[in-house]
Scaffold this motif. Structure first.
Motif, PDB file in Angstrom:
ATOM      1  N   GLY A 100      -9.860 -58.126 104.189  1.00 12.53           N
ATOM      2  CA  GLY A 100      -9.257 -57.991 102.867  1.00 12.53           C
ATOM      3  C   GLY A 100      -9.927 -58.870 101.860  1.00 12.53           C
ATOM      4  N   ALA A 105     -21.168 -62.464 109.675  1.00 16.09           N
ATOM      5  CA  ALA A 105     -21.929 -61.858 110.774  1.00 16.09           C
ATOM      6  C   ALA A 105     -21.008 -61.197 111.794  1.00 16.09           C
ATOM      7  CB  ALA A 105     -22.797 -62.914 111.458  1.00 16.09           C
ATOM      8  N   LEU A 106     -19.796 -61.718 111.927  1.00 14.62           N
ATOM      9  CA  LEU A 106     -18.848 -61.135 112.884  1.00 14.62           C
ATOM     10  C   LEU A 106     -18.095 -59.955 112.278  1.00 14.62           C
ATOM     11  CD1 LEU A 106     -17.246 -64.384 114.358  1.00 14.62           C
ATOM     12  CD2 LEU A 106     -19.121 -63.030 115.317  1.00 14.62           C
ATOM     13  N   GLY A 107     -18.031 -59.901 110.954  1.00 13.43           N
ATOM     14  CA  GLY A 107     -17.242 -58.851 110.306  1.00 13.43           C
ATOM     15  C   GLY A 107     -15.767 -59.209 110.309  1.00 13.43           C
ATOM     16  N   PRO A 108     -14.985 -58.440 109.545  1.00 14.09           N
ATOM     17  CA  PRO A 108     -13.609 -58.868 109.282  1.00 14.09           C
ATOM     18  C   PRO A 108     -12.607 -58.692 110.412  1.00 14.09           C
ATOM     19  CG  PRO A 108     -14.137 -56.842 108.084  1.00 14.09           C
ATOM     20  CD  PRO A 108     -15.417 -57.306 108.720  1.00 14.09           C
ATOM     21  N   TRP A 109     -12.912 -57.880 111.450  1.00 14.61           N
ATOM     22  CA  TRP A 109     -11.873 -57.613 112.450  1.00 14.61           C
ATOM     23  C   TRP A 109     -12.362 -57.846 113.868  1.00 14.61           C
ATOM     24  CZ3 TRP A 109     -12.960 -53.345 108.954  1.00 14.61           C
ATOM     25  CH2 TRP A 109     -12.090 -53.289 107.845  1.00 14.61           C
ATOM     26  N   HIS A 156     -10.544 -52.002 101.579  1.00 14.58           N
ATOM     27  CA  HIS A 156     -10.162 -51.370 102.836  1.00 14.58           C
ATOM     28  C   HIS A 156      -8.701 -51.000 102.803  1.00 14.58           C
ATOM     29  CE1 HIS A 156     -13.764 -51.951 105.151  1.00 14.58           C
ATOM     30  NE2 HIS A 156     -13.853 -53.182 104.730  1.00 14.58           N
ATOM     31  N   GLU A 189     -18.683 -50.076 104.251  1.00 12.09           N
ATOM     32  CA  GLU A 189     -19.213 -51.212 105.004  1.00 12.09           C
ATOM     33  C   GLU A 189     -20.650 -51.002 105.465  1.00 12.09           C
ATOM     34  OE1 GLU A 189     -18.323 -54.201 105.519  1.00 12.09           O
ATOM     35  OE2 GLU A 189     -16.207 -54.264 105.001  1.00 12.09           O
ATOM     36  N   GLU A 248     -22.201 -54.644 111.454  1.00  9.27           N
ATOM     37  CA  GLU A 248     -22.749 -55.917 110.968  1.00  9.27           C
ATOM     38  C   GLU A 248     -24.014 -56.310 111.712  1.00  9.27           C
ATOM     39  OE1 GLU A 248     -21.555 -57.592 108.478  1.00  9.27           O
ATOM     40  OE2 GLU A 248     -19.525 -56.774 108.276  1.00  9.27           O
ATOM     41  N   GLN A 267     -16.920 -52.316 113.751  1.00  6.28           N
ATOM     42  CA  GLN A 267     -17.317 -53.081 112.566  1.00  6.28           C
ATOM     43  C   GLN A 267     -18.386 -54.128 112.907  1.00  6.28           C
ATOM     44  OE1 GLN A 267     -16.419 -52.539 109.365  1.00  6.28           O
ATOM     45  NE2 GLN A 267     -17.882 -54.133 108.781  1.00  6.28           N
ATOM     46  N   ILE A 268     -18.226 -54.808 114.035  1.00  3.93           N
ATOM     47  CA  ILE A 268     -19.196 -55.849 114.390  1.00  3.93           C
ATOM     48  C   ILE A 268     -20.549 -55.231 114.729  1.00  3.93           C
ATOM     49  CG2 ILE A 268     -18.682 -56.053 116.865  1.00  3.93           C
ATOM     50  CD1 ILE A 268     -18.754 -59.133 116.421  1.00  3.93           C
ATOM     51  N   ALA A 292      -5.278 -59.726 106.603  1.00  5.05           N
ATOM     52  CA  ALA A 292      -5.804 -60.985 106.068  1.00  5.05           C
ATOM     53  C   ALA A 292      -4.819 -62.123 106.324  1.00  5.05           C
ATOM     54  CB  ALA A 292      -6.069 -60.835 104.573  1.00  5.05           C
ATOM     55  N   ALA A 307     -14.648 -59.291 103.336  1.00  7.50           N
ATOM     56  CA  ALA A 307     -15.780 -58.410 103.590  1.00  7.50           C
ATOM     57  C   ALA A 307     -16.448 -58.148 102.249  1.00  7.50           C
ATOM     58  CB  ALA A 307     -15.300 -57.115 104.218  1.00  7.50           C
ATOM     59  N   TYR A 314     -17.935 -44.497 104.023  1.00  5.88           N
ATOM     60  CA  TYR A 314     -17.364 -45.793 104.403  1.00  5.88           C
ATOM     61  C   TYR A 314     -18.261 -46.912 103.877  1.00  5.88           C
ATOM     62  CZ  TYR A 314     -15.472 -49.426 107.513  1.00  5.88           C
ATOM     63  OH  TYR A 314     -14.903 -50.568 108.021  1.00  5.88           O
TER      64      TYR A 314
END
Lengths: 341, 341
Positions: free
Chosen positions: B7, A234-238, B20, B119, B99, B95-96, A66, B10, B117
């Motif tokens: 962090g 929409a992109l997610g965290p990573w 996470h 997400e 999403e 992850q994307i 983060a 999400a 998980y």
């Protein structure tokens, strides 16, 4: 079925592939006997890249944190003059933002001011919106969303911030918004609308073009906090890689590099203009990273350049026009100069 | 407003943040006086990363080409046993894809087989679907979409391919599909369903966990060509970076590295199991990259480990349980061993 790889996949309305520069495999297929190595002038990517700092292996290994994200957002907000870091959405390139924005809105009428970068109209069309190409802001009419690329690609046309902000206000009043794609604004004396983002305005800023690092995949949306949060979700965290977060942060904070490179690219652009004129071209416009010109026989020049291993951008709808990116070094300038005389 | 950084961003249904591992800033905030350097055992990322080949600077500078993309798809199809490269969608991390998948389907009933998980449920919820957590495949009922993580995270439960394929067929018959997240399948003796992908089945494969390169951002969907094309279109043509395309291709083709590393990680996992048992833990399950156990006083052990600079994964809903990733080297093993006795 078509697939998502570049070149053979990006499809517009009705499934027509969107043409792009930057893929020398396409050039090789067109001109199998051409001189190697190819000179790729088909993009607007800075040929003098930002000197990447050494990358710690942990950037590749650990999940971005983060704090990494927040630091890049802060740096980008300062670089773009955005009111808050909360309105900055880092993404793996602006293209995915161009794809994602239309999917966050129920189908509506969209005006794309052009001719311009074809992916905007294509992405809104793919997401089910009704897309109308218009030639000027006055043509936006009662569309709910409008897209303006400023400065425009390929003709370099610049629109004043005041006109864009007035349009954003109008669109916001009817529940829509204005997308201003400032992909080529970093080096130009244009007035960015980033300081004025609000609910009626989304700005896209490219990183890879200015800093010559298109393979890194980094770009930004600058928006009000609410739309920024929706885009980020929409992109997610990573979605952005560790190397992109680190290099992006270093490069966007390096104002001296930007100033020096902007001056050098202005010199390159002027030199390219002289060569284009010598070859009988009439400059239409451009930015410091590309020049677009009309030629008495554009298709013949495209062919002559291709056979000589120089790949420029042509436009199916405007065959007389060619767009030239900047040569990278003395050898490339010499080879181009020999062809443009 | 919340933002898209990891962090603190999400968010699941109702805006509850999804917890996470992998963010040591969170660990430092929880245990400000802890011993540094931190040992991060809060993820399932391989601590022995794939040795990256030297990266040519052009990978950072030029836009990835269609040929780069096609080569990675071919390599991934072989590595995963997928029927065609056209069904492979490379993405900047899975992850994307988690999403994006829910946003390509009209709101419906979704069953997530868990606990798993978090997400998955969160992403389907964010996209407007009705999400029902179920404890087994039998509980899927008349949902249109179901999600199974195989092997499951955090308990390592493995479900036979036959049961998953039967479920996929049932869901397909009612216009839905099954998502099988094989994020941790690479090192395990599980039967992948990748060879059987069809309209009723989407498989997700993580790259960064197995190869210890989570910061690179690379993951894949394996699907039928039509759904693959829709997913790829949503990501746009250049979502994956040049370095990720090149490293992914080298690593996925390196079967000897995978075999040797799988054997070494099996040894690590067994060693971790012995330490966990010595500390009074009851193994619940896991994979070669993480072990989950129940402890007589989970929260106290989490705290003792944290104060000693060892960050493991806890679960708000199941406080007795802790999940341990693998220590990276002798020093980390020794520090962990001293705490687990």
């Amino acid at each position: 079925m078509s697939q998502g790889g570049p070149g053979h996949s990006a499809r517009g309305e009705g499934g027509t592939p969107v043409a792009h520069g930057g893929d020398l495999d396409q050039a090789r297929a067109l001109f199998p006997g051409a001189l190697e190595p190819w000179i790729d002038l088909s993009t607007g990517i800075n040929p003098v890249p930002y000197p990447c700092p050494p990358l710690d292996s942990s950037l590749f290994q650990r999940l971005p944190s983060a704090a990494d994200h927040a630091a890049l957002r802060e740096t980008a907000a300062r670089a773009y003059g955005a009111p808050t870091a909360a309105g900055i959405v880092p993404a793996p390139g602006t293209q995915i933002l161009i794809e994602t924005l239309p999917r966050l809105m129920a189908p509506c009428d969209v005006a794309v001011v052009g001719p311009t970068y074809a992916e905007h109209a294509a992405a809104w069309g793919r997401a089910g919106h009704t897309v109308r190409p218009v030639s000027d802001i006055a043509g936006v009419g009662d569309a709910r969303v409008a897209v303006v690329v400023n400065p425009n690609n390929p003709d370099g046309r610049v629109r004043p911030a005041q006109a864009l902000l007035a349009l954003a206000e109008t669109l916001q009043a009817r529940g829509g918004f204005l997308v201003v794609d400032e992909a080529f604004a970093d080096f130009e004396p244009v007035e960015s609308v980033c300081p004025q983002v609000g609910p009626g305005l989304v700005v896209l800023r490219s990183f890879g073009k200015t800093f010559g690092l298109a393979g890194l995949r980094l770009g930004f949306a600058v928006a009000d906090s609410e739309r920024a949060a929706a885009l980020a979700a929409a992109l997610g965290p990573w979605a952005v890689s560790g190397p992109a977060l680190a290099i992006g942060r270093a490069a966007l904070a390096d104002r001296p590099w930007l100033a020096a490179n902007a001056a050098a690219r202005a010199g390159d652009a002027a030199r390219l203009d002289r060569m284009i004129a010598r070859a009988g071209g009439t400059l239409i416009g451009g930015t410091r990273l590309f020049r677009t010109a009309a030629f008495p026989d554009g298709p013949a020049l495209f062919r002559r350049l291709g056979e000589a291993g120089i790949y420029v951008r042509r436009f199916a709808e405007r065959p007389s026009q060619l767009r030239f990116g900047l040569p990278a070094d003395k050898g490339e300038w010499c080879r181009l100069s020999r062809m443009l005389r």
